[in-house]
Scaffold this motif. Structure first.
Motif, short mmCIF file in Angstrom:
data_model
loop_
_atom_site.label_atom_id
_atom_site.label_comp_id
_atom_site.label_asym_id
_atom_site.label_seq_id
_atom_site.Cartn_x
_atom_site.Cartn_y
_atom_site.Cartn_z
N GLU A 15 66.16 -33.51 1.77
CA GLU A 15 67.31 -32.64 2.03
C GLU A 15 68.62 -33.34 1.70
N VAL A 16 68.72 -34.62 2.02
CA VAL A 16 69.94 -35.37 1.74
C VAL A 16 70.16 -35.50 0.24
N LEU A 17 69.09 -35.76 -0.50
CA LEU A 17 69.22 -35.88 -1.96
C LEU A 17 69.56 -34.55 -2.62
N GLU A 18 69.15 -33.46 -2.02
CA GLU A 18 69.47 -32.14 -2.57
C GLU A 18 70.83 -31.64 -2.11
N PHE A 19 71.46 -32.32 -1.13
CA PHE A 19 72.69 -31.83 -0.52
C PHE A 19 73.86 -31.76 -1.49
N LEU A 20 74.19 -32.87 -2.16
CA LEU A 20 75.36 -32.87 -3.05
C LEU A 20 75.23 -31.90 -4.22
N PRO A 21 74.07 -31.84 -4.91
CA PRO A 21 73.95 -30.83 -5.97
C PRO A 21 74.08 -29.40 -5.44
N ALA A 22 73.55 -29.15 -4.24
CA ALA A 22 73.67 -27.81 -3.65
C ALA A 22 75.12 -27.51 -3.31
N CYS A 23 75.86 -28.51 -2.86
CA CYS A 23 77.28 -28.33 -2.56
C CYS A 23 78.07 -27.98 -3.81
N VAL A 24 77.79 -28.67 -4.89
CA VAL A 24 78.48 -28.38 -6.16
C VAL A 24 78.18 -26.96 -6.61
N SER A 25 76.92 -26.56 -6.53
CA SER A 25 76.53 -25.21 -6.93
C SER A 25 77.21 -24.16 -6.05
N THR A 26 77.25 -24.39 -4.75
CA THR A 26 77.88 -23.46 -3.82
C THR A 26 79.38 -23.37 -4.07
N ALA A 27 80.01 -24.50 -4.27
CA ALA A 27 81.45 -24.52 -4.53
C ALA A 27 81.79 -23.75 -5.80
N ARG A 28 80.99 -23.94 -6.84
CA ARG A 28 81.25 -23.22 -8.09
C ARG A 28 81.10 -21.71 -7.90
N THR A 29 80.10 -21.30 -7.13
CA THR A 29 79.89 -19.87 -6.86
C THR A 29 81.05 -19.29 -6.06
N LEU A 30 81.47 -20.00 -5.01
CA LEU A 30 82.54 -19.50 -4.15
C LEU A 30 83.89 -19.50 -4.86
N ARG A 31 84.11 -20.45 -5.78
CA ARG A 31 85.39 -20.48 -6.50
C ARG A 31 85.55 -19.27 -7.42
N ARG A 32 84.44 -18.68 -7.84
CA ARG A 32 84.51 -17.48 -8.69
C ARG A 32 84.66 -16.20 -7.88
N ASP A 33 84.49 -16.29 -6.57
CA ASP A 33 84.54 -15.12 -5.70
C ASP A 33 85.99 -14.74 -5.43
N GLY A 34 86.35 -13.51 -5.72
CA GLY A 34 87.72 -13.05 -5.54
C GLY A 34 88.14 -12.91 -4.08
N ALA A 35 87.19 -12.82 -3.17
CA ALA A 35 87.51 -12.65 -1.75
C ALA A 35 87.77 -13.97 -1.04
N VAL A 36 87.54 -15.07 -1.72
CA VAL A 36 87.76 -16.39 -1.11
C VAL A 36 89.23 -16.75 -1.25
N GLU A 88 78.74 -15.60 6.32
CA GLU A 88 77.69 -14.92 5.54
C GLU A 88 77.86 -15.16 4.05
N ARG A 89 79.12 -15.20 3.60
CA ARG A 89 79.41 -15.41 2.18
C ARG A 89 79.04 -16.84 1.76
N VAL A 90 79.31 -17.80 2.64
CA VAL A 90 78.96 -19.20 2.35
C VAL A 90 77.44 -19.34 2.30
N LEU A 91 76.75 -18.75 3.27
CA LEU A 91 75.29 -18.84 3.30
C LEU A 91 74.65 -18.15 2.10
N ALA A 92 75.25 -17.05 1.64
CA ALA A 92 74.72 -16.35 0.46
C ALA A 92 74.86 -17.19 -0.80
N ALA A 93 75.89 -18.02 -0.86
CA ALA A 93 76.12 -18.86 -2.05
C ALA A 93 75.29 -20.14 -2.01
N TRP A 94 74.78 -20.53 -0.86
CA TRP A 94 74.01 -21.78 -0.72
C TRP A 94 72.64 -21.62 -1.37
#
Length: 110
Positions: A15-36, A88-94
């Motif tokens: 889980e720790v090794l997957e954490f940073l790549p998952a964070c990058v993926s989530t951040a990229r998804t949320l940055r494209r979201d107009g409601a953020v 909910e939006r953060v969890l959906a992007a994770w």
């Protein structure tokens, strides 16, 4: 890190090794979201840049503590950004198991 994590048995190390790549993926998804909100997008952008930057406070070749500055910075920036984004939006992007993300984000704001 992702390749190494896929070969490990389920557990905390994986889980720790997957954490940073998952964070990058989530951040990229949320940055494209107009409601953020803009301040959350800025914090998420800084988190992505921090992980991808070759400059570190602690050199990566130091065992255990090398990636520690990346993890601490990402956790703090994610917590800051998550205050203004619906949970909910953060969890959906994770992309992975939400249990680790929920531990990082802490209790929901009341």
């Amino acid at each position: 890190m992702v390749v190494l994590a896929k070969r490990l048995p389920p557990g905390l190390l994986r889980e720790v090794l997957e954490f940073l790549p998952a964070c990058v993926s989530t951040a990229r998804t949320l940055r494209r979201d107009g409601a953020v909100p803009r301040r959350a997008k800025v914090a998420l952008g800084v988190a992505v840049l921090w992980v991808l930057s070759p400059i570190d406070l602690l050199p990566e070749f130091l065992p255990v503590i090398g990636p520690l500055d990346d993890v601490v910075a990402v956790v703090l920036l994610f917590r800051y950004a998550a205050r203004s984004i619906p949970r909910e939006r953060v969890l959906a992007a994770w992309p992975g198991e939400p249990r680790l993300l929920l531990r990082v984000l802490g209790a929901p704001a009341r």
